[in-house]
Every structure is written in structure tokens, then in C-alpha cells.
Design an enzyme around this catalytic site. Structure first.
Site, PDB file in Angstrom:
ATOM      1  N   HIS A  23       0.767  -1.187   0.196  1.00  0.00           N
ATOM      2  CA  HIS A  23      -0.197   0.030   0.152  1.00  0.00           C
ATOM      3  C   HIS A  23       0.803   1.088   0.013  1.00  0.00           C
ATOM      4  O   HIS A  23       0.471   2.341  -0.793  1.00  0.00           O
ATOM      5  CB  HIS A  23      -0.915  -0.026   1.204  1.00  0.00           C
ATOM      6  CG  HIS A  23      -2.055  -1.131   1.139  1.00  0.00           C
ATOM      7  ND1 HIS A  23      -3.465  -0.750   1.076  1.00  0.00           N
ATOM      8  CD2 HIS A  23      -2.028  -2.321   0.996  1.00  0.00           C
ATOM      9  CE1 HIS A  23      -4.008  -1.961   1.148  1.00  0.00           C
ATOM     10  NE2 HIS A  23      -3.319  -2.733   0.793  1.00  0.00           N
ATOM     11  N   ASP A 126      -6.072   5.255   2.798  1.00  0.00           N
ATOM     12  CA  ASP A 126      -6.094   3.880   2.493  1.00  0.00           C
ATOM     13  C   ASP A 126      -7.487   3.315   3.024  1.00  0.00           C
ATOM     14  O   ASP A 126      -8.074   3.730   3.841  1.00  0.00           O
ATOM     15  CB  ASP A 126      -4.915   3.160   3.322  1.00  0.00           C
ATOM     16  CG  ASP A 126      -4.503   1.862   2.907  1.00  0.00           C
ATOM     17  OD1 ASP A 126      -3.623   1.810   2.375  1.00  0.00           O
ATOM     18  OD2 ASP A 126      -5.279   0.767   2.971  1.00  0.00           O
TER      19      ASP A 126
END
Ligand code: UDP
Length: 485
Positions: A23, A126
Site C-alpha cells: 500500500h 487507505d
């Protein structure tokens, strides 16, 4: 540096990744992408992760980008995790996972303090930080979501969740249709993530929050490009009603950075430059094997891979990254001596994008993490798919059945990533799949190589100035400017 909005108020974005390599890497690239278009970018991270990324960010700042890092302490010890554990990649046992999620939710207070102090114009956060939508709303700030995966997998997951086509299935091996999608997609129950089937796992609760936050957010930034999955991008928008901007492949924006040039000169294992080693090989003669940054393969499974690679005729680079502690002697006796000249084993962080981009690399056995697949596509390398957890089985279907640029190794069962499967694929299957992929024979292979080469060209075109990802990104910035008028 192009700064198309410098005359007016300079937009400021907070980029908040979850601290997992899969990520952080694309989200740092998103920060760089915004900064390269004149938007001030602030990456929110934890102290140790900030140290790890500071070199590349310092270089970007030196080259003129308005980019910086703000840190929030990570309450590892408070939740019962070892001191210094700030990354998902450090998790070694299932009991650490809920603690890690708890620690992430405790970042909300400090994050709100940063919002109050700096008041950015918008936030890209995120998916695993669903509370950022609520935090942002308190200050009237829009939040965009980054999932880290493609749009195809969202469409499959949404259909599975709402239609539950697996409910009438009694046999794990029986396939069923995932209804309502642009292509005929079939799966078996064993490939479906646990949290989609059941409702009492940690992930079910987490994903419920993620879905709720999606409804209240402004849209999704996807590391993908329109030509790659246009039917699914349209489905996502028109059927599921979610706005998305496809702005990838994000790894392509880093290609010519100083960072990569410096890395190229220093990459070596035991005195050998990986890239010099590749330079000595024929085009398309080396297979690259990696299971990403988080997979926890058992020693027995690693032994099977080693035997499969030894039996293979072509050269290989194997990024082992054995993360779980315990028995380390997974290589057959004398393996490394016998593999001299034929195979490189990388135990540390492999320079994956540079390896895939090298002309000697002609195949990629991947665990189907989305970054890895997109990096493979960008490099024009066909794949052997070996999915394990998360949305990786959806990605396998996308690669092998929708795009038709890879073949399956034969992994059949979804597992939570913290659980180590004993052996899911035997060495004979591994060797057979890799041999087929690397052989010159067969129309099927040639067609596959042709298709992935075409997609690689399309990927590169998408990020050029008139390409679809560039244009969608421009449209997003324009819209954000309107918001802030
Ligand atoms: N990666 C790398 N070297 C390694 C392992 C991983 O550069 O030794 C990078 C890889 O290029 C990709 C990311 O880490 O960008 C992994 O993301 P992915 O979505 O493929 O899988 P995950 O690790 O999240 O399961």
C-alpha cells in the site's frame, strides 16, 4: 516543475497509506504524482516508516517537488504489540492482527490534530483507515479512497457479496457463476475470501466499515488504466454507482527517477550486481519468482519451489523473503552451489520493477498481488499465477481468463495471509507450469506474449501526457480546484 495552479491557491493533499509495503509503494507514488502537478503533498506515516521513506522523499524535494512527511506515533506497545512494530509486514502470528487494527484506529485522534493544524484541501486515505472519512468530514474535507487493487476485483467482490451465488453450492470444487459481470466469471468456494462467505471473522467487521466509508467518500483512486479493464470501470460507475479515477500504472511514473538510477548502481547480492547478472542472459530466458512482501510460505512449500526451479531448464531469480521464523533449512542440500550461474536467490528486498523491466526476464511467477501484476503487465511479461490470500484469486481470474496473459500454477485454496499453508502446490506442477510458460513452442504461448506486449504499450501510453490516466488525473485535480473555490 509544471505548476499549473501556482497562480491561485495551491491545493494541499494528505496522503495516508496503511503501513504495508503493497500500500505504501503505490501511495507514495500518488503523492509524487500530485506533487508533480503542482499540488502540495503531505504523506502521513509513523516514525519508523517515515525514516524508511525519507530518502526518496528528500530526493524528490531536492528535484523541486512540494512533498513532505508528517508523523503520528504508532501505539504498538499500548495494544500489546512488540515495540517498534509499525508495519503490517512485521506481523508474524494471527493474534497480532486485531491488535494492529486496533492500533490503526487509535491514530484517529492524532490525525484529527494534523487536520486541524494544516487543514489540507482533500485527503487520499487507505481503505483500511475507514475512519478517515468521518475525521475528514469533521473539518469539511473531502476524502478519496485508495484500495490498492484493480476495479475488476471490486466488481467480483460486490457481486459475490450481494448475490451470494455460493450459497447453493455444497462441494468445494464445484464451480459457480459470479452473476451480473461483463464476462462469464466462474469460481469455486475454496477461492472465495472467508469474509465474503462468513460474517464472524475480523475481516468481515473491517470490510463492513470499509463499505460504509466508501458510501460517504468522494470516490476511488485506482492503480489501473482504462484500457486494461474498461468494461469493469464502466460497470463500477454505472451499475455499482462508484466514482473512480484510474490513474496508473503508478509504478511507471518512477521509471526515470534519480532514485532508480542510484538503486541500479548499488543493487547487488553477495558482490554480484543483479542487473549485470541479467545483462549476461539472453532475452526472455529468465523467470522471476516472487510471492510479494507479505506471503508466509512454509519451509516445506519453499522446498517444493526450490526442487521445481532446479528441475527447470531456464535461469531464474527467486525472491524468497522467508518471513516467518522457525526452520530455515528449506533449500535442498547443495542447492545454491548447483544453481551457480543458473539461479539467483534474493533473501532481502528485491528490486522487482527493475528486474521485471529487464529484457532477459521473460516470465513471472507471482502471488497475484495487484502491484506485482500491474508491474508485470507494464513490463510486458507473461505470468504464472499463484494466488494465496486477499483478492488474489480474483486477480488470477483477471490475468488468466479475462486478459489471457498468464496460466495458473494450480493453487486452489484461499487462506488468510497470516496462516501458513503446508504445501499447496507440489514441485512437479511448479516445474511444468514454468516450463510451459518459458518454452518457445505453441501458438498459445505466442499469443499470450503478444497480448501482454500490447498491454504494456497501452500501459505506457496511458500515463503519457494525452493518455487516459493522465487525462483522468487532470480532471480530478480540476474538480478538486472547483471544490476549493
Ligand atoms: N516488492 C519488491 N521487492 C520485494 C517484494 C515486493 O519490490 O522483494 C514490491 C513489488 O514490486 C510490489 C509490492 O512490493 O510493488 C508488493 O505489492 P503486491 O500488491 O504485489 O503484493 P503484497 O506484497 O501487498 O502482497
Amino acid at each position: 516543475m509544471a505548476s499549473e495552479i501556482s497562480q491561485q491557491h495551491q491545493l494541499h493533499v494528505f496522503i495516508f497509506p496503511v503501513t504495508a509495503q503493497g500500500h505504501m509503494i503505490p501511495m507514495i507514488n500518488i503523492a509524487k504524482l500530485f506533487a508533480s502537478r503542482g499540488v502540495k503533498a503531505t504523506i502521513i506515516s509513523t516514525p519508523l516508516n517515515a525514516i524508511a521513506i525519507s530518502k526518496t522523499i528528500d530526493q524528490d524535494r531536492l528535484s523541486g517537488l512540494d512533498i513532505n512527511i508528517q508523523t503520528i506515533p504508532f501505539p504498538a506497545v499500548e495494544v500489546g504489540l512488540p515495540e517498534g512494530m509499525e508495519s503490517v509486514n512485521q506481523i508474524t502470528s494471527p493474534d497480532m492482527l486485531p491488535k494492529f487494527f486496533l492500533a490503526m484506529s487509535m491514530l484517529q485522534g492524532p490525525f484529527e490534530k494534523l487536520l486541524e493544524k494544516y487543514h489540507p484541501d482533500f485527503i487520499v486515505a487507505d481503505m483500511f483507515l475507514p475512519w478517515t472519512t468521518e475525521a475528514a468530514a469533521k473539518f469539511g474535507i473531502p476524502r478519496l479512497i485508495f484500495h490498492g487493487t484493480n476495479i475488476f476485483s471490486h466488481c467480483v467482490a460486490a457481486s459475490l457479496k450481494s448475490n451470494k451465488p455460493f450459497e447453493s453450492i455444497t462441494n468445494d470444487k464445484e464451480s459457480f457463476l459470479v452473476p451480473g459481470l461483463p464476462d462469464k466469471i466462474e469460481m469455486t468456494i475454496s477461492q472465495v475470501p472467508e469474509h465474503i462467505i462468513g460474517s464472524d471473522s475480523l475481516y468481515s467487521a473491517v470490510f463492513e466499515k470499509v463499505r460504509e466509508s466508501e458510501k460517504k467518500s468522494c470516490g476511488v483512486l485506482a492503480n489501473s488504466f482504462y484500457d486494461l479493464e474498461s468494461a469493469y470501470a464502466d460497470h463500477y460507475k454505472n451499475v455499482l454507482g462508484i466514482r473512480a479515477w484510474q490513474i496508473g500504472p503508478l509504478s511507471l511514473r518512477n521509471n526515470d527517477t534519480l532514485d532508480n538510477v542510484q538503486r541500479r548502481n548499488t543493487l547487488s547480492i553477495e558482490g554480484h550486481s543483479i542487473l549485470d547478472w541479467l545483462d549476461s542472459k539472453q532475452p526472455n530466458s529468465v523467470i522471476y519468482v516472487s510471492s510479494g512482501s507479505m506471503s508466509k510460505l512454509s519451509s516445506a512449500q519453499l522446498t517444493e519451489i526450490a526442487i521445481g526451479l532446479e528441475d527447470l531448464r531456464c535461469s531464474f531469480i527467486w525472491a524468497v523473503r522467508k518471513i516467518t521464523t522457525g526452520e530455515e533449512n528449506f533449500l535442498p542440500e547443495g542447492f545454491e552451489e548447483r544453481m551457480q550461474g543458473k539461479g539467483l536467490i534474493i533473501r532481502e528486498w528485491a528490486p522487482q520493477v527493475l528486474i521485471l523491466d529487464h529484457p532477459a526476464v521473460g516470465g513471472f511467477m507471482t502471488h497475484c498481488g495487484w502491484n506485482s501484476i500491474l508491474e508485470g503487465i507494464s513490463a510486458g511479461v507473461p505470468m504464472i499465477t499463484w494466488p494465496m490470500f486477499a483478492e488474489q484469486f480474483y486477480n488470477e481470474i483477471f490475468v488468466t481468463e479475462v486478459l489471457k496473459i498468464g496460466s495458473k500454477v494450480g493453487a486452489e485454496e484461499w487462506k488468510d495471509w497470516v496462516q501458513t499453508a503446508d504445501v499447496s502446490v507440489k514441485n512437479e506442477k511448479i516445474c511444468k507450469a514454468l516450463t510451459q510458460l518459458m518454452s518457445d513452442d505453441g501458438d498459445e504461448n505466442k499469443e499470450m506474449r503478444k497480448r501482454v506486449a500490447e498491454l504494456s504499450e497501452k500501459a505506457k501510453s496511458a500515463v503519457r501526457e494525452d493518455g487516459s490516466s493522465y487525462v483522468q488525473f487532470t480532471a480530478l485535480i480540476e474538480e478538486l480546484k472547483m471544490y476549493n473555490k
